[in-house]
Design a protein around this motif. Structure first.
Motif, PDB file in Angstrom:
ATOM      1  N   UNK A 201      34.789  41.273  87.906  1.00 42.95           N
ATOM      2  CA  UNK A 201      34.075  40.988  86.668  1.00 42.95           C
ATOM      3  C   UNK A 201      33.560  42.209  85.940  1.00 42.95           C
ATOM      4  N   UNK A 202      33.723  43.407  86.519  1.00 49.77           N
ATOM      5  CA  UNK A 202      33.245  44.645  85.880  1.00 49.77           C
ATOM      6  C   UNK A 202      34.435  45.531  85.523  1.00 49.77           C
ATOM      7  N   UNK A 203      34.270  46.274  84.475  1.00 56.28           N
ATOM      8  CA  UNK A 203      35.274  47.256  84.055  1.00 56.28           C
ATOM      9  C   UNK A 203      34.574  48.612  83.949  1.00 56.28           C
ATOM     10  N   UNK A 204      35.024  49.570  84.738  1.00 53.37           N
ATOM     11  CA  UNK A 204      34.356  50.875  84.776  1.00 53.37           C
ATOM     12  C   UNK A 204      35.367  51.955  84.400  1.00 53.37           C
ATOM     13  N   UNK A 205      34.988  52.777  83.447  1.00 47.75           N
ATOM     14  CA  UNK A 205      35.850  53.848  82.959  1.00 47.75           C
ATOM     15  C   UNK A 205      35.060  55.137  82.797  1.00 47.75           C
ATOM     16  N   UNK A 206      35.791  56.249  82.809  1.00 43.58           N
ATOM     17  CA  UNK A 206      35.277  57.505  82.271  1.00 43.58           C
ATOM     18  C   UNK A 206      35.896  57.686  80.892  1.00 43.58           C
ATOM     19  N   UNK A 207      35.039  57.882  79.900  1.00 46.16           N
ATOM     20  CA  UNK A 207      35.505  58.143  78.539  1.00 46.16           C
ATOM     21  C   UNK A 207      35.093  59.557  78.158  1.00 46.16           C
ATOM     22  N   UNK A 208      35.825  60.144  77.233  1.00 46.50           N
ATOM     23  CA  UNK A 208      35.626  61.562  76.901  1.00 46.50           C
ATOM     24  C   UNK A 208      35.163  61.690  75.457  1.00 46.50           C
ATOM     25  N   UNK A 209      33.930  62.177  75.303  1.00 46.00           N
ATOM     26  CA  UNK A 209      33.322  62.287  73.973  1.00 46.00           C
ATOM     27  C   UNK A 209      32.950  63.740  73.681  1.00 46.00           C
ATOM     28  N   UNK A 210      33.115  64.194  72.442  1.00 53.21           N
ATOM     29  CA  UNK A 210      32.834  65.591  72.103  1.00 53.21           C
ATOM     30  C   UNK A 210      31.348  65.921  72.214  1.00 53.21           C
ATOM     31  N   UNK A 211      31.087  67.228  72.383  1.00 54.14           N
ATOM     32  CA  UNK A 211      29.700  67.675  72.551  1.00 54.14           C
ATOM     33  C   UNK A 211      29.036  68.052  71.234  1.00 54.14           C
ATOM     34  N   UNK A 212      29.779  68.685  70.328  1.00 53.95           N
ATOM     35  CA  UNK A 212      29.174  69.152  69.084  1.00 53.95           C
ATOM     36  C   UNK A 212      29.714  70.502  68.670  1.00 53.95           C
ATOM     37  N   UNK A 213      28.957  71.279  67.913  1.00 53.40           N
ATOM     38  CA  UNK A 213      29.402  72.617  67.524  1.00 53.40           C
ATOM     39  C   UNK A 213      29.550  73.540  68.739  1.00 53.40           C
TER      40      UNK A 213
ATOM     41  N   UNK B  82      31.880  63.656  79.863  1.00 60.53           N
ATOM     42  CA  UNK B  82      32.663  62.739  80.695  1.00 60.53           C
ATOM     43  C   UNK B  82      31.768  61.547  81.023  1.00 60.53           C
ATOM     44  N   UNK B  83      31.739  60.632  80.119  1.00 55.96           N
ATOM     45  CA  UNK B  83      30.771  59.541  80.176  1.00 55.96           C
ATOM     46  C   UNK B  83      31.296  58.380  81.006  1.00 55.96           C
ATOM     47  N   UNK B  84      30.462  57.908  81.924  1.00 55.53           N
ATOM     48  CA  UNK B  84      30.774  56.682  82.656  1.00 55.53           C
ATOM     49  C   UNK B  84      30.390  55.487  81.803  1.00 55.53           C
ATOM     50  N   UNK B  85      31.360  54.587  81.620  1.00 50.99           N
ATOM     51  CA  UNK B  85      31.128  53.374  80.826  1.00 50.99           C
ATOM     52  C   UNK B  85      31.373  52.150  81.709  1.00 50.99           C
ATOM     53  N   UNK B  86      30.293  51.480  82.083  1.00 50.37           N
ATOM     54  CA  UNK B  86      30.362  50.329  82.988  1.00 50.37           C
ATOM     55  C   UNK B  86      30.094  49.063  82.167  1.00 50.37           C
ATOM     56  N   UNK B  87      31.085  48.168  82.132  1.00 46.84           N
ATOM     57  CA  UNK B  87      30.947  46.913  81.387  1.00 46.84           C
ATOM     58  C   UNK B  87      31.036  45.759  82.376  1.00 46.84           C
ATOM     59  N   UNK B  88      29.934  44.979  82.456  1.00 41.33           N
ATOM     60  CA  UNK B  88      29.873  43.859  83.410  1.00 41.33           C
ATOM     61  C   UNK B  88      30.341  42.577  82.736  1.00 41.33           C
TER      62      UNK B  88
END
Length: 453
Positions: free
Chosen positions: A110-122, A447-453
């Motif tokens: 029932x859970x979906x767990x990913x690492x997503x990659x988001x930019x930091x900034x300048x 490297x953000x952990x994204x946990x969706x229950x």
């Protein structure tokens, strides 16, 4: 800032340095641009990068001529550098989406767990003069495509190149503020890096410069990638193809006037083939064409400045005084410009500059060793750890020796080089972090952990 042609000593142009107000305005633009740029679909960022590659190809002779005039790179090598910059644009335009694809992890039902990659900034980039286009595109292609924005502080002797690179991104259609050049001196770096709007920094350059950036970034808890100096070993074992090793070794030492962190600098040669290799190596070095860098036939141009030539010759002089033998070269050339001849030193004593320091010019040091174990020991007898090259007819032997050498990248029967398809970087005082390939684009992302229950 004055741009001076090292082949003639003549001033090419003078550029107005940016004021403190100019820098503040650039930081504000970068901060504003990031908010929209990070939301731009990745595919659109890839498409813009592909256009930047096209701009480079369309203007390659112009950019090559600028490099040759400002830092003395032979024109044929300058053209190749522009082509390599276009290649890295092509690479990330094609592969960034795959590199930044979210990664799944094991999770409960029932859970979906990913690492997503988001930019930091300048991201602040402090770049050197020796590969004035490639070093910049090596950071800009992945970091901008990942959604960051760039602030370039280039070396002060290549201001024309710095401006031209900013023009590439503007002509390609990048939004205002996504890539900017700051024409400032090294004394401005600390303040820019300490600014809250700057989120990370990358530097290619000397050890002292790297330590200064790392220190400031550490105090501010900001991520850094450092690619610093090198004293790369070129190991020739007793079963090596000596003709190929000598020919490639001469080029690996003298490409770009020897002004390269990953140039072969210490030639570690098995005693059974030492005399034969050295004879062939000196012949190959002597055959290189030194001259006017605007001439297509020139292989070795001037050093980037008279001061750099003087520093290099002092290292050679001190090494000779300590007991090293000059096999060829060894004195500045009697001609206009900052020309130093391709030089080979043998009988190099332990602890002299040619043994323990980085010689950033066309000077090779040759060492004789009795066996494979001693070759590895000598290769590792340095605080540097950037690259290494091993020469042998036995691929498995080469693989084994290359694994035993402490370096960020090791090559068997090939010179050390950077390639968009493989990670690049060093260990020890050669720095940390990786550029290029998938690890390179992921250095400055959350490297953000994204946990969706």
């Amino acid at each position: 800032m004055d741009a001076v042609n090292p082949a003639t000593g003549e001033r090419i142009a003078t550029y107005e340095a940016d004021s403190q107000a100019d820098v503040e305005a650039a930081l504000a633009r970068a901060d504003d641009a990031f908010e929209a740029w990070r939301e731009r679909p990745l595919r659109e960022r890839e498409e813009l990068l592909a256009v930047a590659g096209d701009v480079l190809r369309e203007n390659e002779r112009e950019y090559a001529r600028l490099m040759t005039e400002e830092m003395g790179k032979p024109i044929s090598q300058a053209v190749s550098e522009v082509e390599k910059c276009a290649w890295v644009c092509d690479h990330y335009a094609e592969h960034a989406s795959a590199y930044l694809q979210p990664e799944g992890h094991p999770s409960p039902p029932g859970a979906d767990v990913q690492t997503v990659y988001e930019p930091l900034g300048p991201v602040l980039a402090v770049m050197p003069w020796n590969f004035p286009f490639w070093q910049v595109f090596r950071f800009a292609a992945p970091y901008l495509t990942a959604g960051n924005v760039g602030l370039l502080k280039h070396a002060s002797n290549v201001p024309g190149c710095a401006r031209a690179i900013a023009d590439v991104f503007e002509e390609a259609g990048y939004p205002d503020g996504v890539f900017q050049t700051l024409l400032v001196g090294s004394d401005a770096v600390d303040d820019v890096l300490a600014d809250d709007r700057v989120r990370a920094a990358t530097l290619t350059g000397s050890g002292p410069a790297g330590r200064a950036v790392a220190s400031t970034a550490g105090q501010e808890l900001k991520k850094t990638v450092l690619e610093l100096g090198g004293s790369d070993p070129f190991v020739v074992l007793d079963d090596a193809d000596l003709d190929e090793a000598a020919e490639t070794g001469a080029w690996a030492r003298n490409l770009n006037g020897g002004q390269s962190c990953i140039a072969a600098k210490r030639f570690v040669v098995h005693a059974d083939v030492y005399d034969e290799f050295v004879e062939r190596f000196v012949d190959e070095v002597d055959s290189l064409t030194v001259g006017d860098p605007t001439d297509e036939e020139t292989e070795v141009g001037p050093q980037a400045s008279a001061d750099l030539l003087a520093d290099l010759h002092e290292q050679v002089r001190a090494s000779v005084e300590a007991g090293a033998t000059v096999l060829t070269g060894g004195e500045p050339m009697d001609r206009e410009g900052a020309f130093y001849p391709p030089t080979v030193l043998a009988d190099v004593p332990e602890g002299c500059p040619a043994d323990s320091e980085e010689l950033f010019g066309p000077v090779a040091a040759v060492f004789e060793v009795d066996d494979e174990a001693e070759a590895v020991e000598k290769a590792n007898d340095t605080a540097f750890g950037l690259g290494a090259s091993v020469w042998t007819a036995d691929r498995e032997r080469g693989r084994r020796v290359a694994r035993d050498i402490d370096a960020g990248c090791t090559y068997v029967n090939q010179l050390v080089k950077s390639d968009p398809r493989v990670p690049f970087g060093g260990v020890g005082v050669s720095g940390y972090g990786r550029e290029l390939s998938e690890p390179g684009i992921k250095e400055f992302v959350n490297r953000k952990t994204l946990w969706v229950e």
